[in-house]
Scaffold this active site. Structure first.
Site, PDB file in Angstrom:
ATOM      1  N   GLY A 260       0.862  -1.183   0.000  1.00 27.25           N
ATOM      2  CA  GLY A 260       0.000   0.000   0.000  1.00 27.25           C
ATOM      3  C   GLY A 260       0.890   1.220   0.000  1.00 27.25           C
ATOM      4  O   GLY A 260       2.015   1.174  -0.506  1.00 27.25           O
ATOM      5  N   CYS A 263       3.042   5.425  -2.729  1.00 32.48           N
ATOM      6  CA  CYS A 263       3.817   5.302  -3.971  1.00 32.48           C
ATOM      7  C   CYS A 263       3.469   4.085  -4.822  1.00 32.48           C
ATOM      8  O   CYS A 263       3.066   4.234  -5.977  1.00 32.48           O
ATOM      9  CB  CYS A 263       5.304   5.299  -3.651  1.00 32.48           C
ATOM     10  SG  CYS A 263       5.839   6.886  -3.002  1.00 32.48           S
TER      11      CYS A 263
HETATM   12  P1  NAD Z   1       2.710  15.217   0.008  1.00 32.97           P
HETATM   13  O1  NAD Z   1       1.297  15.222  -0.394  1.00 32.97           O
HETATM   14  O2  NAD Z   1       3.105  14.764   1.377  1.00 32.97           O
HETATM   15  O3  NAD Z   1       3.335  16.666  -0.195  1.00 32.97           O
HETATM   16  C1  NAD Z   1       3.099  17.474  -1.292  1.00 32.97           C
HETATM   17  C2  NAD Z   1       3.026  18.916  -0.810  1.00 32.97           C
HETATM   18  O4  NAD Z   1       2.996  19.789  -1.938  1.00 32.97           O
HETATM   19  C3  NAD Z   1       1.766  19.249  -0.003  1.00 32.97           C
HETATM   20  O5  NAD Z   1       2.152  19.756   1.264  1.00 32.97           O
HETATM   21  C4  NAD Z   1       1.034  20.297  -0.846  1.00 32.97           C
HETATM   22  O6  NAD Z   1       0.355  21.272  -0.060  1.00 32.97           O
HETATM   23  C5  NAD Z   1       2.196  20.907  -1.615  1.00 32.97           C
HETATM   24  N1  NAD Z   1       1.813  21.614  -2.839  1.00 32.97           N
HETATM   25  C6  NAD Z   1       0.955  21.219  -3.822  1.00 32.97           C
HETATM   26  N2  NAD Z   1       0.871  22.139  -4.783  1.00 32.97           N
HETATM   27  C7  NAD Z   1       1.700  23.154  -4.429  1.00 32.97           C
HETATM   28  C8  NAD Z   1       2.036  24.408  -5.008  1.00 32.97           C
HETATM   29  N3  NAD Z   1       1.501  24.802  -6.177  1.00 32.97           N
HETATM   30  N4  NAD Z   1       2.914  25.191  -4.365  1.00 32.97           N
HETATM   31  C9  NAD Z   1       3.446  24.806  -3.191  1.00 32.97           C
HETATM   32  N5  NAD Z   1       3.155  23.644  -2.579  1.00 32.97           N
HETATM   33  C10 NAD Z   1       2.290  22.824  -3.195  1.00 32.97           C
HETATM   34  O7  NAD Z   1       3.456  14.330  -1.095  1.00 32.97           O
HETATM   35  P2  NAD Z   1       4.810  13.446  -0.929  1.00 32.97           P
HETATM   36  O8  NAD Z   1       4.496  12.145  -0.304  1.00 32.97           O
HETATM   37  O9  NAD Z   1       5.877  14.303  -0.358  1.00 32.97           O
HETATM   38  O10 NAD Z   1       5.121  13.160  -2.464  1.00 32.97           O
HETATM   39  C11 NAD Z   1       5.625  14.158  -3.335  1.00 32.97           C
HETATM   40  C12 NAD Z   1       6.133  13.489  -4.599  1.00 32.97           C
HETATM   41  O11 NAD Z   1       7.253  12.660  -4.290  1.00 32.97           O
HETATM   42  C13 NAD Z   1       5.128  12.568  -5.286  1.00 32.97           C
HETATM   43  O12 NAD Z   1       5.303  12.650  -6.669  1.00 32.97           O
HETATM   44  C14 NAD Z   1       5.523  11.198  -4.803  1.00 32.97           C
HETATM   45  O13 NAD Z   1       5.154  10.188  -5.697  1.00 32.97           O
HETATM   46  C15 NAD Z   1       7.015  11.326  -4.711  1.00 32.97           C
HETATM   47  N6  NAD Z   1       7.656  10.415  -3.756  1.00 32.97           N
HETATM   48  C16 NAD Z   1       7.095  10.188  -2.534  1.00 32.97           C
HETATM   49  C17 NAD Z   1       7.731   9.345  -1.633  1.00 32.97           C
HETATM   50  C18 NAD Z   1       7.123   9.072  -0.281  1.00 32.97           C
HETATM   51  O14 NAD Z   1       7.596   8.135   0.370  1.00 32.97           O
HETATM   52  N7  NAD Z   1       6.149   9.818   0.175  1.00 32.97           N
HETATM   53  C19 NAD Z   1       8.947   8.734  -1.981  1.00 32.97           C
HETATM   54  C20 NAD Z   1       9.496   9.004  -3.220  1.00 32.97           C
HETATM   55  C21 NAD Z   1       8.842   9.845  -4.110  1.00 32.97           C
END
Ligand code: NAD
Length: 436
Positions: A260, A263
Site C-alpha cells: 500500500g 507510492c
Molecule cells: P505530500 O502530499 O506529502 O506533499 C506534497 C506537498 O505539496 C503538499 O504539502 C502540498 O500542499 C504541496 N503543494 C501542492 N501544490 C503546491 C504548489 N503549487 N505550491 C506549493 N506547494 C504545493 O506528497 P509526498 O508524499 O511528499 O510526495 C511528493 C512526490 O514525491 C510525489 O510525486 C511522490 O510520488 C514522490 N515520492 C514520494 C515518496 C514518499 O515516500 N512519500 C517517496 C518518493 C517519491
C-alpha cells in the site's frame, strides 16, 4: 548554494531539511498556510523519525526556512525543486500532473535569475519536456534547465535514505543542469554515494521501473505464501532460501497483506497507463496490480475465517493493531488496513483499532472503526486480534494480558511477527501468512 523546495510534504520537507544539513541555504515552500504556520512553530506536519530535531537544528543555524511565497523563495535560488504530489488521477489512473504544471508556470513567471528546475516528484516519462515547455511559454528571459531527480527515500527511514542513498539518479539534457546538480549533491559525492547521470526521460522511467519491480517482488512472495499455506510449506523459509541467492537478494520478500502506501499503488498504475499510451503493454505489472488489489480484501476474509466464517463473524468484535501501510509513518494513503476494515465492516463485524501514529489520518477513512488509546483497550472484549502493521509496539504484546482482556484468544498475524509455536503455547488460535 541556495535551494528552493516547492512542496513541503514527506519528500519536500525531508529533502529540504537534509540539503540544509549538508550546508545549503534552503527555503521550503508550501501553498498550505497551516503547514507553514506549524513549521514556523516547530511542529512537524508529518511523522518521520528524527525529522523534528533535523529541522530544528537547521532552522536554528539559519540554513532552513519556510514560506508560502514561491516568488520570494526562488529569488537567487540556483536549484528549484518541485516536490509536490502526483496522485492518481480520478477515473483513469494516470498520474495527475496538475500540481506539477501549476508549479512550473509559477516558477516561470517568477524566475529572477538563471536556475535549474528539478523535478523530484515521481512523474511519467515526458513530464520534464512539458515542464520545460510551460516555463518557456511564460516568456522568461532567464536561462533555465529542467532536470529529473527522482527520490527513492522510504517513509519511516527517510532521513537515513536521503543522506546515504543506494544511488542518486539525475536526468539532465545539458551541462548547466548537470553542473548545478553536481554542486547540489557534492556532500554526497564525498560520501561516495553512486550517482547515475542519464537522459531526462530515462531518469523519469527509472523511478517507475524501480517501484514496479519492488511491487512485483512483494506480490510474488505473497503468492508464494498462499501456495505455502496450501502445500504445507513455510514462506519465511522460502524467502530466506531464495533471498540468499545474490541474484535475488533478501529484501522485499516479506509476505503480508499486500503493498500500500503513497507510492507503489499509484506508480504501478501510472506505469501501466504510460505503457498503454505507447502501445507497449507491461503484462507483469498488470498482473501485479490486479493480484495486490484482490489480496487486501482476501486478508479481510482470512480474518472472517479465523472467526469461524462469515456467518459466525456477524456481530463479533475485531481489534486491528496497526493501520498505517507500514510502521514509523503516519501515512494512511492506500493502506491495506482500509480494505481490511471495509471487508470486515461489510460482514457486520464491529471494529476497534490502535495505531501509534496513524489514527488521526485514519479516522476519516474508516469512520466505522472505534479508535483506542492503546492496543489493550482495542483488544478488550475482542473475538479476534489482528496485527495489520508491524509496529515494534506489537512485537512483544503481553499475551497473558491479551488472553484475559479478549473475549476469545484468536490472533491473526498478517505480518508474521510471532512464532506460531509460542503463540499457540500461550493458548491462542493463531493464523499467519504463508505458515501453518
Ligand atoms: P505530500 O502530499 O506529502 O506533499 C506534497 C506537498 O505539496 C503538499 O504539502 C502540498 O500542499 C504541496 N503543494 C501542492 N501544490 C503546491 C504548489 N503549487 N505550491 C506549493 N506547494 C504545493 O506528497 P509526498 O508524499 O511528499 O510526495 C511528493 C512526490 O514525491 C510525489 O510525486 C511522490 O510520488 C514522490 N515520492 C514520494 C515518496 C514518499 O515516500 N512519500 C517517496 C518518493 C517519491
Amino acid at each position: 548554494m541556495k535551494i528552493a523546495m516547492v512542496g513541503s510534504g514527506y519528500v519536500g520537507l525531508v529533502s529540504g531539511a537534509c540539503f540544509a544539513d549538508f550546508g545549503h541555504d534552503v527555503v521550503c515552500i508550501d501553498k498550505d498556510q497551516s503547514k507553514i504556520d506549524r513549521l514556523h512553530d516547530g511542529i512537524m506536519p508529518i511523522y518521520e523519525p528524527g525529522l523534528d530535531a533535523l529541522v530544528e537544528n537547521n532552522v536554528r543555524a539559519g540554513r532552513l526556512s519556510f514560506t508560502t511565497s514561491l516568488a520570494e523563495a526562488i529569488a537567487d535560488a540556483s536549484a528549484i525543486f518541485i516536490a509536490v504530489g502526483t496522485p492518481s488521477r480520478r477515473g483513469d489512473g494516470h498520474a495527475d500532473l496538475t500540481f506539477v504544471h501549476a508549479v512550473a508556470r509559477e516558477v516561470g513567471e517568477n524566475l529572477s535569475g538563471d536556475a535549474v528546475i528539478v523535478t523530484k516528484s515521481t512523474v511519467p516519462v515526458g513530464t520534464g519536456d512539458e515542464v520545460e515547455r510551460i516555463i518557456g511559454e511564460t516568456g522568461t528571459s532567464h536561462r533555465f534547465s529542467v532536470v529529473s531527480n527522482p527520490e527513492f527515500l522510504r517513509e519511516g527511514a527517510a532521513i537515513g535514505d536521503f543522506k546515504r542513498p543506494d544511488r542518486i539518479v539525475i536526468g539532465a539534457e545539458d551541462d548547466f543542469g548537470r553542473d548545478i546538480m553536481r554542486e547540489v549533491y557534492r556532500p554526497l559525492f564525498l560520501n561516495e554515494s553512486p550517482i547515475l547521470f542519464t537522459s531526462r526521460r530515462t531518469s523519469e522511467l527509472i523511478k517507475y521501473a524501480a517501484n514496479a519491480f519492488l511491487a512485483t517482488k512483494i506480490t510474488f512472495i505473497n503468492e508464494m505464501a498462499d501456495l505455502c499455506e496450501k502445500v504445507g510449506a513455510n514462506v519465511q523459509d522460502v524467502a530466506r532460501g531464495i533471498g540468499m541467492d545474490n541474484r535475488i537478494g533478501p529484501k522485499f520478500l516479506h509476505a503480508g497483506p499486500g503493498y500500500g502506501g503513497s507510492c507503489f499503488p499509484k506508480d504501478t498504475l501510472a506505469l501501466l497507463k504510460t505503457a498503454e499510451d505507447y502501445d507497449s503493454p507491461t503484462r507483469i505489472v498488470e498482473a501485479v496490480v490486479k493480484t495486490n488489489d484482490s489480496r487486501k480484501r482476501a486478508m479481510g476474509r482470512k480474518v472472517l475465517e479465523a472467526l469461524g466464517g462469515a456467518e459466525a463473524a456477524r456481530g463479533r468484535k475485531v481489534a486491528l493493531l496497526g493501520l498505517t501501510f507500514k510502521p514509523n509513518t503516519d501515512d494512511m494513503r492506500d493502506s491495506p488496513s482500509i480494505a481490511i476494515a471495509q471487508t470486515l465492516s461489510d460482514a457486520g463485524v464491529e471494529l476497534a483499532a490502535f495505531d501509534p501514529e496513524g489514527m488521526e489520518l485514519a479516522r476519516p477513512l474508516m469512520p466505522e472503526v472505534t479508535m483506542c488509546a492503546d492496543p489493550y483497550e482495542a483488544i478488550t472484549g475482542a473475538d479476534a486480534t489482528v496485527i495489520v502493521t508491524e509496529w515494534d509496539a506489537f512485537r512483544a504484546l503481553d499475551l497473558k494480558r491479551v488472553r484475559e482482556l479478549a473475549n476469545a484468544p484468536v490472533l491473526v498475524d498478517l505480518r508474521n511477527i510471532y512464532h506460531p509455536e509460542d503463540v499457540r503455547a500461550a493458548g491462542f488460535a493463531y493464523t499467519s501468512v504463508g505458515r501453518l
